[in-house]
Motif scaffolding. Structure first.
Motif, PDB file in Angstrom:
ATOM      1  N   CYS B  47       6.530  -0.036  -2.291  1.00  0.00           N
ATOM      2  CA  CYS B  47       5.113   0.216  -2.028  1.00  0.00           C
ATOM      3  C   CYS B  47       4.535  -0.877  -1.140  1.00  0.00           C
ATOM      4  O   CYS B  47       3.752  -0.592  -0.229  1.00  0.00           O
ATOM      5  CB  CYS B  47       4.314   0.283  -3.322  1.00  0.00           C
ATOM      6  SG  CYS B  47       4.635   1.757  -4.267  1.00  0.00           S
ATOM      7  N   ILE B  48       4.898  -2.130  -1.400  1.00  0.00           N
ATOM      8  CA  ILE B  48       4.385  -3.203  -0.546  1.00  0.00           C
ATOM      9  C   ILE B  48       4.932  -3.025   0.871  1.00  0.00           C
ATOM     10  O   ILE B  48       4.210  -3.180   1.860  1.00  0.00           O
ATOM     11  CB  ILE B  48       4.770  -4.597  -1.089  1.00  0.00           C
ATOM     12  CG1 ILE B  48       4.242  -4.754  -2.516  1.00  0.00           C
ATOM     13  CG2 ILE B  48       4.194  -5.688  -0.207  1.00  0.00           C
ATOM     14  CD1 ILE B  48       4.509  -6.105  -3.112  1.00  0.00           C
ATOM     15  N   LEU B  50       5.802  -0.328   2.322  1.00  0.00           N
ATOM     16  CA  LEU B  50       5.098   0.795   2.943  1.00  0.00           C
ATOM     17  C   LEU B  50       3.733   0.343   3.441  1.00  0.00           C
ATOM     18  O   LEU B  50       3.338   0.619   4.585  1.00  0.00           O
ATOM     19  CB  LEU B  50       4.921   1.888   1.878  1.00  0.00           C
ATOM     20  CG  LEU B  50       4.876   3.313   2.369  1.00  0.00           C
ATOM     21  CD1 LEU B  50       6.217   3.689   2.956  1.00  0.00           C
ATOM     22  CD2 LEU B  50       4.507   4.245   1.221  1.00  0.00           C
ATOM     23  N   GLY B  51       3.030  -0.389   2.571  1.00  0.00           N
ATOM     24  CA  GLY B  51       1.697  -0.878   2.914  1.00  0.00           C
ATOM     25  C   GLY B  51       1.740  -1.783   4.134  1.00  0.00           C
ATOM     26  O   GLY B  51       0.938  -1.637   5.056  1.00  0.00           O
ATOM     27  N   SER B  52       2.709  -2.688   4.169  1.00  0.00           N
ATOM     28  CA  SER B  52       2.707  -3.649   5.268  1.00  0.00           C
ATOM     29  C   SER B  52       3.166  -2.983   6.555  1.00  0.00           C
ATOM     30  O   SER B  52       2.652  -3.273   7.628  1.00  0.00           O
ATOM     31  CB  SER B  52       3.577  -4.859   4.925  1.00  0.00           C
ATOM     32  OG  SER B  52       4.916  -4.493   4.877  1.00  0.00           O
ATOM     33  N   SER B  55       0.136  -0.887   7.707  1.00  0.00           N
ATOM     34  CA  SER B  55      -0.970  -1.705   8.219  1.00  0.00           C
ATOM     35  C   SER B  55      -0.558  -2.410   9.495  1.00  0.00           C
ATOM     36  O   SER B  55      -1.408  -2.668  10.344  1.00  0.00           O
ATOM     37  CB  SER B  55      -1.471  -2.727   7.204  1.00  0.00           C
ATOM     38  OG  SER B  55      -0.801  -2.635   6.006  1.00  0.00           O
ATOM     39  N   LEU B 115       1.060   2.067  -6.108  1.00  0.00           N
ATOM     40  CA  LEU B 115       0.715   2.236  -4.694  1.00  0.00           C
ATOM     41  C   LEU B 115      -0.579   1.532  -4.282  1.00  0.00           C
ATOM     42  O   LEU B 115      -0.583   0.810  -3.293  1.00  0.00           O
ATOM     43  CB  LEU B 115       0.688   3.721  -4.332  1.00  0.00           C
ATOM     44  CG  LEU B 115       0.830   4.003  -2.844  1.00  0.00           C
ATOM     45  CD1 LEU B 115       2.131   3.447  -2.303  1.00  0.00           C
ATOM     46  CD2 LEU B 115       0.758   5.490  -2.566  1.00  0.00           C
ATOM     47  N   CYS B 118      -0.061  -2.410  -4.428  1.00  0.00           N
ATOM     48  CA  CYS B 118       0.985  -2.911  -3.546  1.00  0.00           C
ATOM     49  C   CYS B 118       0.654  -2.671  -2.078  1.00  0.00           C
ATOM     50  O   CYS B 118       0.932  -3.521  -1.238  1.00  0.00           O
ATOM     51  CB  CYS B 118       2.312  -2.262  -3.893  1.00  0.00           C
ATOM     52  SG  CYS B 118       2.904  -2.799  -5.481  1.00  0.00           S
ATOM     53  N   SER B 119       0.047  -1.509  -1.767  1.00  0.00           N
ATOM     54  CA  SER B 119      -0.214  -1.281  -0.352  1.00  0.00           C
ATOM     55  C   SER B 119      -1.304  -2.231   0.136  1.00  0.00           C
ATOM     56  O   SER B 119      -1.266  -2.695   1.266  1.00  0.00           O
ATOM     57  CB  SER B 119      -0.562   0.177  -0.081  1.00  0.00           C
ATOM     58  OG  SER B 119      -1.570   0.584  -0.956  1.00  0.00           O
ATOM     59  N   GLY B 122       0.343  -5.440   0.865  1.00  0.00           N
ATOM     60  CA  GLY B 122       1.003  -5.383   2.171  1.00  0.00           C
ATOM     61  C   GLY B 122      -0.005  -5.558   3.302  1.00  0.00           C
ATOM     62  O   GLY B 122       0.221  -6.282   4.266  1.00  0.00           O
TER      63      GLY B 122
END
Lengths: 395, 753
Positions: B47-48, B50-52, B55, B115, B118-119, B122
């Motif tokens: 999830c992190i 994906l977030g990073s 972004s 999600l 963690c996102s 990120g």
């Protein structure tokens, strides 16, 4: 120019990545596939026998008529129990001869408390089941497929011979649901009767009346799991909501009750087991309804076992049934008028033993599943002479 | 400057503490075997990542500080909400309450719950890099280092302070306040584009009041939401100890004790048939048992049954003193047993105790759940049985129990029981196995002295002599239990096979236990573990070979290889996680799983990571980043993965007494692993930035690669590489993967300019 080179590079990289992936997968599958797929695609044909009780819907499709599910099985597929396969429009049983589970147990383990107390029985099971109980004690067997186990092949004669060799008084079909190896069970039972062994099976009672009546001709006793007296609980254990093409063709509870009455009609000795699971089916009102139904339809002499639940299989986040709850259930059953009500899975409990309904004396004293004392004389209470129903002496 | 530093340390603290808290909640709701835990960690990092990554594609056009402040204030809302959300979800996860939830539920629930947090994490990371990029030569390294430093701080704070004093939501609301303050700090004195309109104002007010309100009512909200997990059962008590969540429920006068949502024991009416069997059979094997050691659960009848024999002392080892305290408080029976002078309760790790004890025992009974985690497996290995033999009297008896079936055995269960049986057999000359719903393995260090015996008369006369009152034992029961025909049928599965034994350095039993659990929960996925078995170590040649081919084919087309840097970051991330798991596991084998010590060992990895990042950051600011150094770091990782098993073997090999230096060496090794991984990230960031100039985008994709490597590493090594291929095999796999990226990374230098 610059742009072209870039585009070409990108295409090349893409092609290269795809090629590498395909190569990797291809080699991987080649190595893996023998291990995984052989069992799936080539069930040993030596063990295939044409199944009984099915009808043809069209050239290639059959409907199994053995249990209430009535699975409609297309060519090359299997029914819900994974034991019955349609090959070219004919239904075959895949477990004939496949007695994967064999053990010698005391008859009390079944439980069958009114059939030769203290005797050794030869127990047989195969993989597969037509239910999917989340609390199954034998899940590796019952929820497993025949190819998950080492291949064995025992003829009915061999098994009967083995039972006699090991001084067993009877052959019992248990561990998984015996309906799913019906043809095999029927043959073994016939042979066992010829050799003077008693025969019994432990079932969830989802079998259809017609095959049941034939089977009962060769059976002395039956233990039935009445899992609950609520339709919703039966929907849960039969995976009604998720079973897709295998959705039962009639409501499971109605079917079970109908079948119980058939067993009573046929006059085969019957004991009923109810597993009391905290929060799921320990409602006392339901238990009263169930006991009343048993009294009215199966008779007050039908032994009823309230068994204690212990966390098993997927149902592990519940506590064991409180003994108090089992005792209350037993009180209700006795109030309703049932004469032989037991508490199972609680070693050392009084209600593990049989009591004479007339003089209240202990007629069969049990500790866990060993018999300490048998006060029956020719099936009658030694103290008052009251006749206790059951199978007490050899024919 | 100082403001941003504080912010990213706070980010690290929030992330590490939230992770600990969430994993604990997951443990209660799901079943904490290595598989589920691996999946949760996987999702966390995924999830992190994906977030990073997402972004990274967005932030390069954004102005920094305002967005960063928004992210912190959102975090402050999410931290408590995710816990409450997870508890609320617990009811929907299984078909009915009481059922264990499987992988699909674990995957979906953890994705859903993780999600948001963690996102945003990120996003914070990436936008932080963006903000720093305006004034730093190594912005990516800086944020990475601060985040890791915050994680160290958070880990220590939780392990030594928070866990002992505060409830889950109290900790959460503390974190919320901290994040909110950070948001305020970031905004203070900034020349921001003026935010106008009602919605932002409402958002700010709601956040502030929400967080403050929760802080005041934390304990009550905690209590109320926790009860959702236990719907249907009457909850008497619950408590978080350092080791897990302990709960007591009552139903019809029956008290049930739970640990992490799984049954621990039932007071008054336990499973008598099981308890009596596993206690009396070993004790009857000994002619005069005086000193008994009980490893594992004892309050659900086991101690009571031991005391029915004329023993002088029973040593009951319990890791978690809270379990004993809670049991004493609620169960009259437990408190009576614990007050009995013959019972000596010792609060320590069982494995550590067997290693260090100078006493000799007559009977040692292991009553533990099957090895569903590496930690539990420590009580089923050859090395453990060696240690047991050292503290067992020559006429003593060891008893180990494993679930089984009397009539049939499924492949995975047969494999599990057999490798443990083989381990006992290698350590003990005499071994007797009993069939049944559980297999009992009775072993003795002496040959030819009639221990263990199958002689029913001897056992029965001991039962009578000792006047043991039993609810299952009598002569007939013994006849049934020792029936040679039943044994022949029920134990046939033990004889064939390749004789592989379950060992500390290759914990096979964990692998088979997970395969068995998988077969039970997900029958269609049964082939998964069988497929893993096909990949033996020869497959390790494949990734380097693939890279070599790629290098050959792509020579002269350097742009093809712009993925080489993320790949290198991926493989080092994978290596770091694998090293961390292996070292933590080795530490638990050697020194026990005492909470604070394990906390220190796992924190030492983060410390290494932070200092690696710091060191490389300084180097870069002095000399600039050189792509050639990437290859050196990769080389270092490979050498580390080859040396690590050799060093660990010095401590882990059979009959090796416990060396005190291990308490220093292992954390140091973990720190070194972290350091290596920490070096990679800033340099990779610098080199990529030198080439692409989009700080946000580069940071996003690199951080995502690092985390993807970490999550694949943690999942693969905890369920497959370490259990199936052993410590050595897992390290070799790491070496092979990193060689693959080493080969590719050489192309980066060629591609420069």
């Amino acid at each position: 120019m610059e742009r072209d080179a870039k585009g070409e590079g990108r295409r090349l990289r893409f092609g290269f990545e795809i090629a590498a992936l395909i190569l990797f997968l291809a080699i991987g599958l080649m190595v893996i596939s023998p291990g995984i797929f052989t069992g799936l695609f080539s069930p040993s044909s030596a063990n295939l026998r044409e199944a009984m009780y099915y009808s043809k819907l069209d050239e290639k499709t059959v409907q199994c008529q053995l249990c209430f599910r009535g699975c409609i099985i297309r060519d090359g597929q299997r029914g819900f129990c994974t034991n019955r396969m349609n090959i070219g429009g004919r239904l075959y049983t895949m477990v004939y001869g496949r007695a994967t589970a064999i053990q010698i147990d005391p008859v009390e383990k079944e439980p069958l408390y009114h059939v030769f107390p203290g005797s050794r029985i030869f127990c047989i099971g195969t993989p597969g089941c037509n239910f999917r109980c989340s609390f199954c004690q034998n899940w590796p067997l019952a929820h497993g497929k025949v190819e998950d186990f080492e291949e064995v092949d025992f003829s009915p004669e061999e098994l009967v011979e083995a039972a006699i060799d090991h001084n067993c008084t009877g052959i019992h079909f248990t561990y998984n649901e015996p309906t799913v190896f019906y043809e095999y069970m029927l043959e073994i039972a016939k042979k066992a009767k010829e050799r003077g062994l008693t025969t019994a099976f432990h079932s969830n009672c989802a079998i259809n009346p017609e095959p049941l009546r034939l089977l009962l001709r060769y059976m002395d006793a039956v233990t039935i799991d009445l899992k609950s007296f609520r339709a919703s609980f039966y929907e849960y254990v039969t995976e009604q909501s998720t079973s897709g093409p295998y959705t039962p063709s009639s409501p499971p509870l109605d079917n079970v009750l109908k079948t119980l009455k058939v067993i009573r009609e046929e006059g085969v000795w019957l004991e009923v087991v109810n597993l009391v699971i905290p929060t799921l089916n320990d409602d006392l009102e339901m238990i009263r309804e169930m006991c009343t139904w048993i009294r009215d339809n199966l008779g007050p002499d039908t032994p009823l076992h309230f068994n204690r639940f212990f966390p098993a299989c997927r149902l592990t986040k519940l506590p064991p049934t409180p003994v108090e709850a089992l005792e209350r259930a037993r009180e209700i059953a006795m109030e309703v008028g049932l004469r032989y009500v037991y508490i199972g899975n609680v070693p050392g409990h009084e209600a593990n033993s049989s009591f004479c309904p007339e003089c209240k004396e202990k007629v069969v004293s049990r500790l866990h599943f060993t018999v300490l004392e048998n006060n029956l004389v020719n099936g009658r209470c030694k103290f008052c002479g009251y006749e206790i129903p059951g199978i007490w002496k050899s024919p | 400057m100082g403001r941003l530093t504080t912010a990213f340390v706070v980010m690290g603290i929030s992330c590490s503490i939230s992770q600990i808290l969430l994993v604990r909640e997951f443990m209660i709701i799901f079943y904490g075997n290595e598989f589920i835990l691996g999946v949760i960690f996987f999702n966390w990092l995924l999830c992190i990542a994906l977030g990073s990554w997402l972004s990274g594609r967005l932030v390069d056009g954004l102005r920094g500080a305002g967005w960063l402040a928004l992210a912190f204030s959102l975090t402050s809302i999410i931290i408590p909400l995710q816990i409450i959300l997870l508890r609320a979800l617990s009811g929907w996860l299984a078909l009915v309450r009481g059922e264990m939830a499987g992988l699909p539920s674990a995957l979906s629930a953890s994705l859903l719950a993780l999600l948001p947090f963690c996102s945003i994490h990120g996003f914070q990371f990436v936008i932080g890099c963006r903000v720093y990029a305006e004034r730093e030569r190594s912005p990516i390294g800086k944020v990475y280092m601060l985040d890791a430093a915050g994680a160290v701080l958070g880990g220590l704070l939780f392990t030594f302070l928070l866990v002992h004093h505060l409830s889950v939501l109290e900790i959460c609301s503390g974190l919320s306040l901290l994040n909110l303050l950070t948001a305020g700090l970031l905004l203070h004195g900034q020349s921001l584009p003026r935010v106008r309109g009602l919605p932002p104002l409402i958002f700010i007010l709601l956040t502030v009041f929400g967080v403050l309100g929760l802080a005041l009512e934390a304990r009550r909200v905690d209590e109320a939401s926790y009860r959702w997990i236990w719907g249907g059962l009457h909850l008497l008590h619950h408590e978080n100890s350092a080791y897990g969540n302990i709960a007591v429920t009552r139903r019809d006068g029956q008290l049930d004790f739970w640990i992490n949502g799984m049954p621990l024991f039932t007071s008054q009416d336990p499973d008598v048939a099981y308890v009596e069997d596993i206690i009396h059979l070993p004790l009857l094997q000994h002619p005069s048992p005086e000193r008994v050691l009980l490893l594992g659960e004892g309050l659900g009848g086991a101690l009571r049954e031991v005391l029915k024999h004329p023993v002088k002392e029973v040593f009951y080892i319990e890791l978690d003193s809270t379990v004993v305290e809670v049991s004493k408080r609620y169960s009259k029976e437990a408190s009576e047993i614990l007050e009995e002078p013959r019972v000596k309760v010792i609060y320590t790790d069982g494995r550590l105790y067997t290693k260090e004890s100078s006493k000799l025992f007559d009977v040692i009974i292991v009553n533990l759940p099957p090895p569903s985690t590496l930690q539990l497996n420590r009580f089923y290995t050859l090395e453990f049985f060696d240690e047991i033999r050292r503290i067992l009297d020559v006429r003593g008896v060891l008893s180990t129990v494993l679930p089984s079936s009397p009539a049939y055995i499924v492949e995975e269960m047969a494999d599990r029981n057999r490798c443990i049986y083989n381990a006992i057999k290698m350590a003990f000359p005499s071994l007797l196995a009993l069939p049944g719903d559980h297999n009992l393995f009775l072993a003795s260090p002496s040959e030819g002295v009639g221990i263990p015996t199958s002689d029913i008369q001897t056992l029965y006369s001991r039962l009578l002599e000792r006047g043991v009152e039993s609810r299952i034992f009598n002569e007939r029961y013994l006849t049934y239990r020792f029936d040679p025909e039943r044994a022949r049928i029920g134990l046939a599965y033990l004889s064939p096979g390749d004789g592989e034994a379950n060992m500390d350095v290759r914990p096979l039993a964990v692998y088979y236990e997970l395969a068995l659990w998988n077969a039970m929960m997900h029958p269609p996925l049964r082939g998964l573990f069988k497929a893993f078995e096909v990949f033996d170590l020869r497959w390790l040649l494949f990734p380097p070979a693939l890279s070599a081919v790629a290098l050959a084919v792509g020579r002269g087309r350097p742009r093809i290889f712009h993925r080489a840097i993320p790949l290198a970051v991926f493989t080092t991330g994978l290596a770091g996680m694998t090293f961390n798991i292996i070292i933590l596991y080795s530490y638990q084998i050697l020194c026990g799983s005492l909470y604070q010590e394990v906390g220190v060992v796992s924190t030492s990895f983060m410390l290494g990571l932070a200092s690696g990042g710091w060191y490389m950051g300084r180097r870069i600011s002095r000399t600039g980043g050189e792509a050639s150094k990437l290859a050196w770091i990769e080389g270092g990782v490979i050498i580390h993965s080859l040396i690590l098993p050799l060093i660990l073997n010095l401590f882990l090999s059979r009959f090796q007494p416990l060396l005190p230096s291990v308490r220093v060496v292992l954390p140091a090794l973990n720190c070194a692993s972290g350091f290596l991984v920490g070096l990679m990230f800033p340099l990779a960031g610098r080199v990529s930035l030198g080439r692409y100039h989009h700080a946000g985008r580069v940071a996003g994709s690199l951080y995502a690669s690092d985390l993807l490597g970490g999550c694949s590493g943690s999942l693969a090594s905890s369920i497959w590489l370490v259990p199936f291929h052993g410590i050595q095999g897992a390290c070799l796999a790491v070496a092979a993967l990193n060689s693959a990226s080493l080969i590719l990374i050489r192309s980066v230098r060629e591609g420069r300019g």
